[in-house]
Design a protein around this motif. Structure first.
Motif, PDB file in Angstrom:
ATOM      1  N   PRO A 170      -7.553  17.629  12.765  1.00 14.05           N
ATOM      2  CA  PRO A 170      -6.683  18.776  13.017  1.00 14.05           C
ATOM      3  C   PRO A 170      -6.025  18.768  14.395  1.00 14.05           C
ATOM      4  N   LYS A 171      -6.573  17.974  15.326  1.00 14.68           N
ATOM      5  CA  LYS A 171      -5.997  17.903  16.673  1.00 14.68           C
ATOM      6  C   LYS A 171      -4.978  16.772  16.793  1.00 14.68           C
ATOM      7  N   MET A 172      -4.739  16.065  15.692  1.00 13.65           N
ATOM      8  CA  MET A 172      -3.875  14.875  15.735  1.00 13.65           C
ATOM      9  C   MET A 172      -2.528  15.157  15.081  1.00 13.65           C
ATOM     10  N   PRO A 192      -8.260   6.709   5.810  1.00  8.23           N
ATOM     11  CA  PRO A 192      -8.670   6.907   7.209  1.00  8.23           C
ATOM     12  C   PRO A 192      -8.422   5.698   8.112  1.00  8.23           C
ATOM     13  N   LEU A 193      -8.491   4.497   7.563  1.00  9.89           N
ATOM     14  CA  LEU A 193      -8.287   3.306   8.391  1.00  9.89           C
ATOM     15  C   LEU A 193      -6.914   3.293   9.044  1.00  9.89           C
ATOM     16  N   ARG A 194      -5.923   3.885   8.370  1.00 10.72           N
ATOM     17  CA  ARG A 194      -4.561   3.914   8.905  1.00 10.72           C
ATOM     18  C   ARG A 194      -4.451   4.764  10.171  1.00 10.72           C
ATOM     19  N   ARG A 242      -3.284  13.525  10.160  1.00 14.30           N
ATOM     20  CA  ARG A 242      -3.992  14.531   9.347  1.00 14.30           C
ATOM     21  C   ARG A 242      -3.943  14.150   7.870  1.00 14.30           C
ATOM     22  N   ARG A 243      -2.794  13.620   7.443  1.00 11.35           N
ATOM     23  CA  ARG A 243      -2.682  13.179   6.047  1.00 11.35           C
ATOM     24  C   ARG A 243      -3.514  11.923   5.810  1.00 11.35           C
ATOM     25  N   ARG A 244      -3.428  10.958   6.743  1.00 11.73           N
ATOM     26  CA  ARG A 244      -4.163   9.710   6.581  1.00 11.73           C
ATOM     27  C   ARG A 244      -5.682   9.930   6.586  1.00 11.73           C
ATOM     28  N   GLY A 274       0.815  -1.212   0.000  1.00 17.06           N
ATOM     29  CA  GLY A 274       0.000   0.000   0.000  1.00 17.06           C
ATOM     30  C   GLY A 274       0.841   1.250   0.000  1.00 17.06           C
ATOM     31  N   GLU A 275       0.585   2.135  -0.974  1.00 14.84           N
ATOM     32  CA  GLU A 275       1.399   3.331  -1.153  1.00 14.84           C
ATOM     33  C   GLU A 275       1.324   4.269   0.042  1.00 14.84           C
ATOM     34  N   GLU A 276       0.184   4.274   0.771  1.00 16.56           N
ATOM     35  CA  GLU A 276       0.010   5.188   1.883  1.00 16.56           C
ATOM     36  C   GLU A 276       0.477   4.623   3.222  1.00 16.56           C
TER      37      GLU A 276
END
Length: 414
Positions: free
Chosen positions: A187-189, A201-203, A194-196, A54-56
């Motif tokens: 935004p609080k993470m 989102p699962l990451r 924030r990128r994931r 997986g690229e991400e």
């Protein structure tokens, strides 16, 4: 002085004995479950891991050792081995072999991550893949194998965590729910989360940043988004484990760090490893073979154990090997005689060391330091009479034996 590369290390005696103990135990357990060994190349085409892992994922985006070969192709030192095993399965048409393909491997992997306790840039994995069935019974059998392997090497007090990340359709629904909630929370993470939150989102659930954990705990559970087939599959896996008496905890946040997982995922942790306490992980990867170019579906499940960390937790429990026989020759003629005698004793599968020191006292000191079980002192008289004084180093008992009686005694004493 030239030193080893940062994050890589030499494995020296007596530590190497612990590694051999663990690997021998693993091979015994694999044999009981009818797994055969596969050895894949350390170098693969980079595309294999980009598409398969997986690229991400952090592995692909941050940690791989990748370089351009002389012909312009991009090569990568394998960061994990499931994708490589599936590539070999497809390339060599193992789907045409009878029955389930049950393969295991033991070898080095490479990731450029920050070295820490039990984690290195060249690290070792013991792993296995069962390819060709989507049955929950196989999931439970693989987990049973893992528990048996850890028990075989002497590990106890470990915890098995399991979860289901569902099929592609279930994950799509869950990803949408996560993406919606993360619009406010991301935004609080940390920067990675924030990128994931946008790309995968699962990451986010795999984040290890302590400050992000309370936020992650507020996110919805994937178990609430499984379809009926996924829910039934996970129920059956748990039922098979219950019937085997294998204890486990269901952990809905357990998604593992690789994109190819589907349905069953699992992890085993051990308190001796500190905060980063995972000793192994695995899961089902239905659909990975097709992603890598297979025209035939090849559902599978596998796991990998961090051998470095496993050895670290068991090393103190493993008895270090001792020397079988130390032979102390007195003089040049005795040295020649002892070299031949040592060859005969080695045929009994005993370890033998022939001393080359000039002083008997020094050789006896070495015999003690090498933890020799027996000592033979051979001089001119022993050569003439073909009889030898054999000393048991633990009890102090000594007996004089003919050559044949000596060999018979050593054969029985093993």
């Amino acid at each position: 002085m030239i030193r080893s590369v940062k994050g890589m290390r030499d494995i020296l005696p007596p530590s190497s004995a612990a590694w051999n103990h663990v690997e021998a135990a693993a091979r015994r357990v694999f044999h009981r479950f009818n797994y055969q060994e596969i050895r894949t190349p350390i170098l693969e085409e980079t595309a294999l891991f980009v598409r398969g892992v997986g690229e991400e994922t952090d592995i692909v985006s941050k940690e791989m050792y990748t370089f351009e070969d002389r012909d312009g192709s991009s090569l990568t030192m394998r960061p994990e081995n499931t994708a490589s095993v599936l590539r070999a399965y497809i390339e060599h048409r193992l789907d045409q072999q009878p029955g389930l393909q049950k393969l295991y491997y033991i070898g080095p992997m490479f990731r450029r991550e920050r070295p820490q306790k039990g984690r290195y840039r060249q690290f070792y994995q013991i792993g296995a893949e069962a390819i060709g069935s989507d049955s929950p019974a196989i999931d439970a059998e693989v987990i049973e194998l893992v528990v048996g392997l850890l028990t075989e090497v002497g590990l106890s007090d470990f915890t098995l965590l399991i979860n289901s990340v569902g099929s592609k359709q279930s994950r799509a629904r869950y990803n949408e729910a996560l993406r919606e909630q993360l619009k406010e929370l991301a935004p609080k993470m940390c920067t990675d989360c924030r990128r994931r939150a946008e790309t995968n989102p699962l990451r986010v659930l795999d984040c290890k940043v302590p400050e992000d954990q309370p936020i992650i705990d507020r996110l919805p559970s994937i178990l609430d988004y499984l379809d009926d087939a996924d829910r039934e599959h996970f129920r059956e896996v748990r039922e098979f484990l219950d019937e085997r008496g294998i204890a486990y905890e269901v952990k809905p946040r357990l998604v593992r760090g690789l994109d190819y997982y589907a349905r069953t995922t699992f992890e085993i942790t051990h308190g001796a490893l500190g905060a980063q306490n995972a000793i192994l992980g695995g899961g089902r990867y239905d659909g990975l073979a097709e992603l890598l170019g297979s025209k035939v579906p090849a559902p599978g499940i596998g796991f990998s154990i961090g051998e470095d960390r496993l050895v670290m937790t068991t090393e103190n429990q493993i008895e270090q090997p001792s020397l079988g026989v130390y032979i102390a020759p007195m003089g040049e003629a005795a040295l020649r005689h002892c070299a031949v005698l040592a060859s005969e004793i080695r045929r009994l599968d005993l370890s033998v060391e022939v001393g080359t020191e000039r002083k008997l006292k020094r050789m006896l000191e070495l015999a003690n330091k090498l933890r020799a079980r027996y000592t033979l002192i051979v001089g001119d008289n022993e050569i003439v009479t073909q009889s030898y004084a054999l000393k048991d180093m633990s009890s102090g008992d000594q007996q004089t034996l003919t050559k044949q009686a000596l060999l018979d005694h050593l054969a029985r004493a093993q």
